[in-house]
Design a protein around this motif. Structure first.
Motif, PDB file in Angstrom:
ATOM      1  N   ARG A  74       0.963  -1.327   0.005  1.00  0.00           N
ATOM      2  CA  ARG A  74      -0.023  -0.089  -0.092  1.00  0.00           C
ATOM      3  C   ARG A  74       0.874   1.256   0.220  1.00  0.00           C
ATOM      4  O   ARG A  74       0.619   1.966  -0.606  1.00  0.00           O
ATOM      5  CB  ARG A  74      -1.087   0.002   1.140  1.00  0.00           C
ATOM      6  CG  ARG A  74      -2.288  -0.914   0.884  1.00  0.00           C
ATOM      7  CD  ARG A  74      -3.249  -0.677   2.096  1.00  0.00           C
ATOM      8  NE  ARG A  74      -2.761  -0.714   3.550  1.00  0.00           N
ATOM      9  CZ  ARG A  74      -2.699  -1.912   4.160  1.00  0.00           C
ATOM     10  NH1 ARG A  74      -3.085  -3.144   3.642  1.00  0.00           N
ATOM     11  NH2 ARG A  74      -1.957  -1.953   5.363  1.00  0.00           N
ATOM     12  N   ARG A  77       3.771   1.406  -1.195  1.00  0.00           N
ATOM     13  CA  ARG A  77       4.513   1.854  -2.486  1.00  0.00           C
ATOM     14  C   ARG A  77       3.534   2.001  -3.659  1.00  0.00           C
ATOM     15  O   ARG A  77       4.134   3.010  -4.479  1.00  0.00           O
ATOM     16  CB  ARG A  77       5.295   0.261  -2.836  1.00  0.00           C
ATOM     17  CG  ARG A  77       6.238  -0.089  -1.978  1.00  0.00           C
ATOM     18  CD  ARG A  77       7.140  -1.237  -2.735  1.00  0.00           C
ATOM     19  NE  ARG A  77       6.347  -2.468  -2.515  1.00  0.00           N
ATOM     20  CZ  ARG A  77       6.388  -3.238  -1.375  1.00  0.00           C
ATOM     21  NH1 ARG A  77       7.223  -3.114  -0.629  1.00  0.00           N
ATOM     22  NH2 ARG A  77       5.756  -4.314  -1.455  1.00  0.00           N
ATOM     23  N   GLU A  78       2.309   1.843  -3.359  1.00  0.00           N
ATOM     24  CA  GLU A  78       1.385   2.292  -4.412  1.00  0.00           C
ATOM     25  C   GLU A  78       1.091   3.804  -4.053  1.00  0.00           C
ATOM     26  O   GLU A  78       0.666   4.493  -5.208  1.00  0.00           O
ATOM     27  CB  GLU A  78      -0.153   1.563  -4.124  1.00  0.00           C
ATOM     28  CG  GLU A  78      -0.193   0.204  -4.393  1.00  0.00           C
ATOM     29  CD  GLU A  78      -1.404  -0.717  -4.302  1.00  0.00           C
ATOM     30  OE1 GLU A  78      -2.150  -0.105  -3.429  1.00  0.00           O
ATOM     31  OE2 GLU A  78      -1.381  -1.841  -4.532  1.00  0.00           O
ATOM     32  N   GLN A  79       1.325   4.132  -2.883  1.00  0.00           N
ATOM     33  CA  GLN A  79       1.083   5.545  -2.710  1.00  0.00           C
ATOM     34  C   GLN A  79       2.395   6.369  -2.990  1.00  0.00           C
ATOM     35  O   GLN A  79       2.686   7.703  -2.850  1.00  0.00           O
ATOM     36  CB  GLN A  79       0.820   5.970  -1.375  1.00  0.00           C
ATOM     37  CG  GLN A  79      -0.456   5.369  -0.923  1.00  0.00           C
ATOM     38  CD  GLN A  79      -0.767   5.370   0.633  1.00  0.00           C
ATOM     39  OE1 GLN A  79      -0.031   5.764   1.442  1.00  0.00           O
ATOM     40  NE2 GLN A  79      -2.044   5.070   1.063  1.00  0.00           N
TER      41      GLN A  79
END
Length: 62
Positions: A26, A28-30
């Motif tokens: 999560r 890394r997705e941000q």
């Protein structure tokens, strides 16, 4: 590895559950850096934000 611990999860989670990996994904997705390491003494998985790489020294003009 030296870095900032942002989350800690007990190592004895339910089988098939990967909360530390999910938390790191999560982040890394941000657009934030995150990796998971094992704290053997604390029996926990840590989500770690790696330190920023040092700036290369400026090269003088010659």
């Amino acid at each position: 590895m030296v870095g900032k611990v942002v989350e800690s999860f007990p190592a004895g989670g339910p089988r098939g559950s990967w909360p530390a990996e999910e938390c790191a994904a999560r982040r890394r997705e941000q657009g934030m850096s995150a990796t998971v390491v094992m704290d053997l003494e604390g029996d926990a998985f840590l989500v770690v934000e790696p330190p920023e790489p040092p700036e290369p020294p400026e090269r003088g003009r010659g």
